[in-house]
Design a protein around this motif. Structure first.
Motif, PDB file in Angstrom:
ATOM      1  N   UNK A   1       0.651  -1.130  -0.080  1.00 30.10           N
ATOM      2  CA  UNK A   1       0.019  -0.001   0.154  1.00 30.10           C
ATOM      3  C   UNK A   1       0.849   1.285  -0.119  1.00 30.10           C
ATOM      4  N   UNK A   2       0.434   2.360  -0.860  1.00 28.26           N
ATOM      5  CA  UNK A   2       1.498   3.318  -0.857  1.00 28.26           C
ATOM      6  C   UNK A   2       1.189   4.281   0.334  1.00 28.26           C
ATOM      7  N   UNK A   3       2.026   5.245   0.589  1.00 29.12           N
ATOM      8  CA  UNK A   3       2.104   6.000   1.694  1.00 29.12           C
ATOM      9  C   UNK A   3       1.141   6.955   1.610  1.00 29.12           C
ATOM     10  N   UNK A   4       0.530   7.423   0.292  1.00 28.31           N
ATOM     11  CA  UNK A   4      -0.425   8.256   0.223  1.00 28.31           C
ATOM     12  C   UNK A   4      -1.834   7.792   0.634  1.00 28.31           C
ATOM     13  N   UNK A   8      -4.852   8.784   3.532  1.00 31.78           N
ATOM     14  CA  UNK A   8      -6.257   8.791   3.521  1.00 31.78           C
ATOM     15  C   UNK A   8      -7.150   8.075   3.883  1.00 31.78           C
ATOM     16  N   UNK A   9      -6.758   6.688   4.546  1.00 29.30           N
ATOM     17  CA  UNK A   9      -7.821   5.934   5.176  1.00 29.30           C
ATOM     18  C   UNK A   9      -7.957   5.837   6.506  1.00 29.30           C
ATOM     19  N   UNK A  10      -9.326   6.238   6.647  1.00 30.04           N
ATOM     20  CA  UNK A  10      -9.684   6.528   8.080  1.00 30.04           C
ATOM     21  C   UNK A  10      -9.505   5.348   9.041  1.00 30.04           C
ATOM     22  N   UNK A  11      -9.452   4.257   8.411  1.00 26.92           N
ATOM     23  CA  UNK A  11      -9.118   2.875   9.469  1.00 26.92           C
ATOM     24  C   UNK A  11      -7.698   3.155  10.031  1.00 26.92           C
ATOM     25  N   UNK A  12      -6.844   3.616   9.170  1.00 19.73           N
ATOM     26  CA  UNK A  12      -5.306   4.110   9.711  1.00 19.73           C
ATOM     27  C   UNK A  12      -5.500   4.889  10.863  1.00 19.73           C
ATOM     28  N   UNK A  13      -6.181   6.109  10.584  1.00 15.07           N
ATOM     29  CA  UNK A  13      -6.261   7.058  11.785  1.00 15.07           C
ATOM     30  C   UNK A  13      -6.870   6.219  12.922  1.00 15.07           C
TER      31      UNK A  13
END
Length: 147
Positions: A1-4, A8-13
């Motif tokens: 998965x790219x850093x960008x 932008x992924x709310x699951x990551x937040x």
């Protein structure tokens, strides 16, 4: 998965915040992150009252971002501990302000000392060159949550 894509992924937040909440101890509502055996909401109320000297209950609700009914219960709990008193407002005979008792001021000071120690250790653990970024990120999060 790219850093960008990750940023932008709310699951990551969500996962990052969840990890922070657990690491900082915020998922244990009956103990402060600095290790004091007092509910977090009571600790925040004590801190606000210690800082201001006295507040109207509606102002305490606003500062804590809690419902009036929640703050009413909180005030009752602090009163039951002997840490808070309700006194007539000096400028309004019918109004009431909240003020810490002497034991409430001692409890607030103990919390402040523990908090200062915990945050000093935390700050020392963050590399010097990262500190401004961490503080900026927290400011951005608070602003975003205020919307």
């Amino acid at each position: 998965m790219s850093k960008d894509r990750r940023t932008d992924d709310p699951v990551v937040l969500q996962k990052a915040l969840g990890n922070f909440i657990r690491a900082f101890g915020l998922h244990q509502p009956e103990t402060t992150p600095c290790g004091q055996a007092i509910p977090v909401s009571e600790a925040h109320a004590l801190g606000e009252l210690a800082q201001e000297g006295e507040l109207r209950q509606v102002e305490l609700s606003r500062r804590l971002r809690l419902q009036k009914s929640t703050v009413s219960r909180l005030v009752g709990q602090l009163s039951a501990r002997g840490w808070l008193e309700r006194v007539p407002a000096p400028e309004d005979g019918r109004g009431v302000v909240l003020r810490l008792t002497s034991s409430g001021r001692r409890a607030a000071q103990n919390l402040d000392d523990a908090r200062r120690e915990r945050f000093s250790r935390l700050l020392e653990s963050i590399p010097d060159q990262e500190r401004a970024g961490v503080l900026h990120a927290l400011d951005v999060m608070v602003e975003a949550l205020g919307e």
